[in-house]
Motif scaffolding. Sequence first.
Motif, PDB file in Angstrom:
ATOM      1  N   GLN A 171       0.853  -1.194   0.000  1.00 23.42           N
ATOM      2  CA  GLN A 171       0.000   0.000   0.000  1.00 23.42           C
ATOM      3  C   GLN A 171       0.886   1.240   0.000  1.00 23.42           C
ATOM      4  O   GLN A 171       1.834   1.327   0.771  1.00 23.42           O
ATOM      5  N   VAL A 172       0.572   2.180  -0.861  1.00 28.77           N
ATOM      6  CA  VAL A 172       1.322   3.421  -0.977  1.00 28.77           C
ATOM      7  C   VAL A 172       0.411   4.578  -0.609  1.00 28.77           C
ATOM      8  O   VAL A 172      -0.731   4.656  -1.073  1.00 28.77           O
ATOM      9  N   GLN A 173       0.916   5.458   0.212  1.00 29.87           N
ATOM     10  CA  GLN A 173       0.190   6.681   0.547  1.00 29.87           C
ATOM     11  C   GLN A 173       1.055   7.873   0.183  1.00 29.87           C
ATOM     12  O   GLN A 173       2.226   7.930   0.569  1.00 29.87           O
ATOM     13  N   LEU A 174       0.471   8.802  -0.538  1.00 32.43           N
ATOM     14  CA  LEU A 174       1.186   9.972  -1.024  1.00 32.43           C
ATOM     15  C   LEU A 174       0.511  11.235  -0.492  1.00 32.43           C
ATOM     16  O   LEU A 174      -0.703  11.404  -0.662  1.00 32.43           O
ATOM     17  N   VAL A 175       1.298  12.098   0.120  1.00 32.75           N
ATOM     18  CA  VAL A 175       0.764  13.332   0.689  1.00 32.75           C
ATOM     19  C   VAL A 175       1.663  14.486   0.281  1.00 32.75           C
ATOM     20  O   VAL A 175       2.820  14.556   0.712  1.00 32.75           O
ATOM     21  N   GLU A 176       1.115  15.401  -0.515  1.00 30.92           N
ATOM     22  CA  GLU A 176       1.883  16.539  -0.989  1.00 30.92           C
ATOM     23  C   GLU A 176       1.800  17.703  -0.007  1.00 30.92           C
ATOM     24  O   GLU A 176       0.817  17.848   0.735  1.00 30.92           O
ATOM     25  N   SER A 177       2.820  18.545  -0.061  1.00 32.81           N
ATOM     26  CA  SER A 177       2.819  19.779   0.721  1.00 32.81           C
ATOM     27  C   SER A 177       3.772  20.761   0.059  1.00 32.81           C
ATOM     28  O   SER A 177       4.538  20.392  -0.834  1.00 32.81           O
ATOM     29  N   GLY A 178       3.709  22.010   0.503  1.00 36.35           N
ATOM     30  CA  GLY A 178       4.659  23.008   0.032  1.00 36.35           C
ATOM     31  C   GLY A 178       4.123  23.995  -0.980  1.00 36.35           C
ATOM     32  O   GLY A 178       4.839  24.930  -1.358  1.00 36.35           O
ATOM     33  N   GLY A 179       2.893  23.812  -1.411  1.00 43.32           N
ATOM     34  CA  GLY A 179       2.330  24.762  -2.346  1.00 43.32           C
ATOM     35  C   GLY A 179       2.071  26.110  -1.687  1.00 43.32           C
ATOM     36  O   GLY A 179       2.206  26.263  -0.471  1.00 43.32           O
ATOM     37  N   GLY A 180       1.713  27.082  -2.503  1.00 43.92           N
ATOM     38  CA  GLY A 180       1.416  28.397  -1.968  1.00 43.92           C
ATOM     39  C   GLY A 180       1.274  29.430  -3.054  1.00 43.92           C
ATOM     40  O   GLY A 180       1.234  29.107  -4.247  1.00 43.92           O
ATOM     41  N   LEU A 181       1.192  30.673  -2.625  1.00 42.30           N
ATOM     42  CA  LEU A 181       1.070  31.819  -3.539  1.00 42.30           C
ATOM     43  C   LEU A 181       2.397  32.554  -3.568  1.00 42.30           C
ATOM     44  O   LEU A 181       2.895  32.977  -2.509  1.00 42.30           O
ATOM     45  N   VAL A 182       2.961  32.668  -4.764  1.00 44.14           N
ATOM     46  CA  VAL A 182       4.221  33.370  -4.935  1.00 44.14           C
ATOM     47  C   VAL A 182       4.114  34.316  -6.122  1.00 44.14           C
ATOM     48  O   VAL A 182       3.174  34.238  -6.909  1.00 44.14           O
ATOM     49  N   ASP A 220       2.687  28.390 -14.585  1.00 43.42           N
ATOM     50  CA  ASP A 220       2.922  27.240 -13.714  1.00 43.42           C
ATOM     51  C   ASP A 220       1.805  27.065 -12.687  1.00 43.42           C
ATOM     52  O   ASP A 220       1.791  26.087 -11.933  1.00 43.42           O
ATOM     53  N   THR A 221       0.898  28.021 -12.638  1.00 52.34           N
ATOM     54  CA  THR A 221      -0.220  27.943 -11.696  1.00 52.34           C
ATOM     55  C   THR A 221      -1.061  26.705 -11.982  1.00 52.34           C
ATOM     56  O   THR A 221      -1.524  26.495 -13.097  1.00 52.34           O
ATOM     57  N   ALA A 222      -1.229  25.870 -10.963  1.00 52.25           N
ATOM     58  CA  ALA A 222      -1.965  24.618 -11.127  1.00 52.25           C
ATOM     59  C   ALA A 222      -2.023  23.903  -9.787  1.00 52.25           C
ATOM     60  O   ALA A 222      -1.326  24.278  -8.844  1.00 52.25           O
ATOM     61  N   MET A 223      -2.831  22.854  -9.750  1.00 48.13           N
ATOM     62  CA  MET A 223      -2.778  21.904  -8.652  1.00 48.13           C
ATOM     63  C   MET A 223      -1.718  20.870  -9.026  1.00 48.13           C
ATOM     64  O   MET A 223      -1.748  20.332 -10.132  1.00 48.13           O
ATOM     65  N   TYR A 224      -0.799  20.635  -8.106  1.00 52.08           N
ATOM     66  CA  TYR A 224       0.287  19.699  -8.353  1.00 52.08           C
ATOM     67  C   TYR A 224       0.054  18.419  -7.547  1.00 52.08           C
ATOM     68  O   TYR A 224      -0.263  18.478  -6.355  1.00 52.08           O
ATOM     69  N   TYR A 225       0.250  17.302  -8.229  1.00 56.00           N
ATOM     70  CA  TYR A 225       0.027  15.991  -7.634  1.00 56.00           C
ATOM     71  C   TYR A 225       1.281  15.133  -7.779  1.00 56.00           C
ATOM     72  O   TYR A 225       1.963  15.212  -8.792  1.00 56.00           O
ATOM     73  N   CYS A 226       1.527  14.287  -6.806  1.00 52.84           N
ATOM     74  CA  CYS A 226       2.540  13.256  -6.991  1.00 52.84           C
ATOM     75  C   CYS A 226       1.819  11.922  -7.196  1.00 52.84           C
ATOM     76  O   CYS A 226       0.681  11.729  -6.739  1.00 52.84           O
ATOM     77  N   ALA A 227       2.501  11.033  -7.891  1.00 53.49           N
ATOM     78  CA  ALA A 227       1.899   9.748  -8.229  1.00 53.49           C
ATOM     79  C   ALA A 227       2.987   8.732  -8.525  1.00 53.49           C
ATOM     80  O   ALA A 227       4.123   9.094  -8.848  1.00 53.49           O
ATOM     81  N   GLY A 243      -1.900   3.424  -9.904  1.00 51.62           N
ATOM     82  CA  GLY A 243      -3.083   4.056  -9.336  1.00 51.62           C
ATOM     83  C   GLY A 243      -2.914   4.804  -8.047  1.00 51.62           C
ATOM     84  O   GLY A 243      -3.895   5.168  -7.393  1.00 51.62           O
ATOM     85  N   TYR A 244      -1.675   5.093  -7.646  1.00 49.70           N
ATOM     86  CA  TYR A 244      -1.467   5.812  -6.390  1.00 49.70           C
ATOM     87  C   TYR A 244      -1.252   7.297  -6.666  1.00 49.70           C
ATOM     88  O   TYR A 244      -0.330   7.671  -7.400  1.00 49.70           O
ATOM     89  N   TRP A 245      -2.099   8.105  -6.052  1.00 43.31           N
ATOM     90  CA  TRP A 245      -2.059   9.552  -6.221  1.00 43.31           C
ATOM     91  C   TRP A 245      -2.195  10.242  -4.868  1.00 43.31           C
ATOM     92  O   TRP A 245      -2.886   9.737  -3.979  1.00 43.31           O
ATOM     93  N   GLY A 246      -1.570  11.412  -4.777  1.00 42.36           N
ATOM     94  CA  GLY A 246      -1.807  12.248  -3.618  1.00 42.36           C
ATOM     95  C   GLY A 246      -3.023  13.125  -3.840  1.00 42.36           C
ATOM     96  O   GLY A 246      -3.659  13.091  -4.900  1.00 42.36           O
ATOM     97  N   GLN A 247      -3.332  13.949  -2.838  1.00 44.48           N
ATOM     98  CA  GLN A 247      -4.520  14.784  -2.906  1.00 44.48           C
ATOM     99  C   GLN A 247      -4.251  16.121  -3.593  1.00 44.48           C
ATOM    100  O   GLN A 247      -5.185  16.844  -3.939  1.00 44.48           O
TER     101      GLN A 247
END
Length: 121
Positions: free
Chosen positions: A1-12, A88-95, A109-113
């Motif tokens: 089982q793989v769990q992916l959790v992204e972080s670090g986004g923001g407004l720049v 570059d503005t977008a929602m970024y996902y890892c997979a 089929g493993y994706w973060g939120q």
Amino acid sequence: QVQLVESGGGLVQTGESLRLSCAASGGTRYALGWFRRAPGKEREVVSCISSAADNTYYEDSVRGRFSISRDNAKSTLYLQMNSLKPEDTAMYYCATVYLIGRLCTPRYGYWGQGTQVTVSS
């Protein structure tokens, strides 16, 4: 089982930098990638890295500005984004991905939120 959790986004602002992280529990033996989806556009691959970090792929528009890396000891994937542009503005996902040569596609089929990146002009 793989769990992916992204972080670090923001407004720049244009020209600034961000570093995205993806905590990849159970993902150290997989090739991993970053994808993004901008409003009204199709999802696109941004960058991918093999499980041993000996092969990387970059989409043409980010090559030279973005850098992908991973720390398997910490089960974490990174995306250093420099010289950011409004496009570059977008929602970024890892997979989890299949990566061979310059081919990188989602696999298993493993994706973060996702984490939102917004670049103002």
